[in-house]
Design a protein around this motif. Structure first.
Motif, PDB file in Angstrom:
ATOM      1  N   GLN A  42     -36.603 -64.151  24.284  1.00  0.00           N
ATOM      2  CA  GLN A  42     -36.062 -63.270  25.311  1.00  0.00           C
ATOM      3  C   GLN A  42     -35.175 -62.201  24.688  1.00  0.00           C
ATOM      4  O   GLN A  42     -35.203 -61.041  25.110  1.00  0.00           O
ATOM      5  CB  GLN A  42     -35.259 -64.074  26.337  1.00  0.00           C
ATOM      6  CG  GLN A  42     -36.117 -64.944  27.224  1.00  0.00           C
ATOM      7  CD  GLN A  42     -35.286 -65.775  28.192  1.00  0.00           C
ATOM      8  OE1 GLN A  42     -34.061 -65.684  28.231  1.00  0.00           O
ATOM      9  NE2 GLN A  42     -35.962 -66.602  28.978  1.00  0.00           N
ATOM     10  N   ALA A  45     -37.448 -59.592  23.076  1.00  0.00           N
ATOM     11  CA  ALA A  45     -38.067 -58.761  24.114  1.00  0.00           C
ATOM     12  C   ALA A  45     -37.048 -57.776  24.688  1.00  0.00           C
ATOM     13  O   ALA A  45     -37.373 -56.608  24.938  1.00  0.00           O
ATOM     14  CB  ALA A  45     -38.636 -59.643  25.228  1.00  0.00           C
ATOM     15  N   ALA A  46     -35.817 -58.218  24.865  1.00  0.00           N
ATOM     16  CA  ALA A  46     -34.774 -57.337  25.387  1.00  0.00           C
ATOM     17  C   ALA A  46     -34.455 -56.227  24.382  1.00  0.00           C
ATOM     18  O   ALA A  46     -34.238 -55.073  24.772  1.00  0.00           O
ATOM     19  CB  ALA A  46     -33.518 -58.133  25.711  1.00  0.00           C
ATOM     20  N   VAL A  48     -36.533 -54.893  22.258  1.00  0.00           N
ATOM     21  CA  VAL A  48     -37.647 -53.938  22.318  1.00  0.00           C
ATOM     22  C   VAL A  48     -37.490 -53.029  23.527  1.00  0.00           C
ATOM     23  O   VAL A  48     -37.698 -51.815  23.445  1.00  0.00           O
ATOM     24  CB  VAL A  48     -39.001 -54.698  22.351  1.00  0.00           C
ATOM     25  CG1 VAL A  48     -40.147 -53.781  22.703  1.00  0.00           C
ATOM     26  CG2 VAL A  48     -39.247 -55.389  21.025  1.00  0.00           C
ATOM     27  N   GLU A  49     -37.102 -53.598  24.676  1.00  0.00           N
ATOM     28  CA  GLU A  49     -36.924 -52.800  25.892  1.00  0.00           C
ATOM     29  C   GLU A  49     -35.778 -51.802  25.740  1.00  0.00           C
ATOM     30  O   GLU A  49     -35.865 -50.676  26.226  1.00  0.00           O
ATOM     31  CB  GLU A  49     -36.664 -53.712  27.097  1.00  0.00           C
ATOM     32  CG  GLU A  49     -37.877 -54.477  27.562  1.00  0.00           C
ATOM     33  CD  GLU A  49     -38.973 -53.593  28.097  1.00  0.00           C
ATOM     34  OE1 GLU A  49     -38.668 -52.610  28.809  1.00  0.00           O
ATOM     35  OE2 GLU A  49     -40.138 -53.862  27.802  1.00  0.00           O
ATOM     36  N   LYS A  52     -36.800 -48.682  23.782  1.00  0.00           N
ATOM     37  CA  LYS A  52     -37.698 -47.727  24.434  1.00  0.00           C
ATOM     38  C   LYS A  52     -36.890 -46.592  25.056  1.00  0.00           C
ATOM     39  O   LYS A  52     -35.804 -46.813  25.595  1.00  0.00           O
ATOM     40  CB  LYS A  52     -38.502 -48.409  25.549  1.00  0.00           C
ATOM     41  CG  LYS A  52     -39.562 -49.351  25.054  1.00  0.00           C
ATOM     42  CD  LYS A  52     -40.322 -49.932  26.237  1.00  0.00           C
ATOM     43  CE  LYS A  52     -41.380 -50.905  25.790  1.00  0.00           C
ATOM     44  NZ  LYS A  52     -42.064 -51.512  26.945  1.00  0.00           N
TER      45      LYS A  52
END
Length: 130
Positions: A42, A45-46, A48-49, A52
């Motif tokens: 998690q 993934a956070a 990577v977000e 962006k």
């Protein structure tokens, strides 16, 4: 850490309970490792977000600039109307130059205590009828 185990009167039963609690350590460790892996996924993934770019960044900048322009125009109109008021106009209309605040009215209403209503019970009906 502590791992509570309920003990009884029988010594052999207590030893069995302690053995079972010790045997459960492997399951607890596996569960904790799975939870740690899940949290690490998690986190990745956070990250990577977060990396962006914001998709509507240009639109936000345009609308923020337009909002600032409109606020400046509204402030100019308010300044003009207050500076151009003549004494005759202010005597005719005693309304304030600014609009009434809804928030101020709500705060004023909450500061006033509610009127106390007299209590009427079921038995009061009988006394009124008599």
């Amino acid at each position: 850490m502590s791992y509570p185990v309920s003990l009884g009167d029988d010594a052999r039963g207590n030893i069995t309970r302690l053995d079972n609690a010790i045997d459960n350590f492997a399951e607890r460790i596996a569960d904790a490792e799975n939870a740690l892996q899940n949290l690490e996924q998690q986190k990745q993934a956070a990250e990577v977000e977060v990396a962006k770019p914001f998709a509507q960044e240009e639109e936000l900048a345009e609308k923020s600039a337009r909002l600032a322009e409109l606020n400046a125009l509204l402030n100019i109109d308010r300044d003009r109307s207050s500076s151009q008021d003549t004494p005759e106009e202010s005597e005719e209309t005693e309304a304030p130059a600014t609009r009434p605040s809804v928030l101020a009215a709500l705060v004023e209403k909450t500061n006033q205590p509610e009127p106390v209503k007299p209590f009427r019970s079921y038995y009061d009906k009988d006394s009124d009828a008599r």
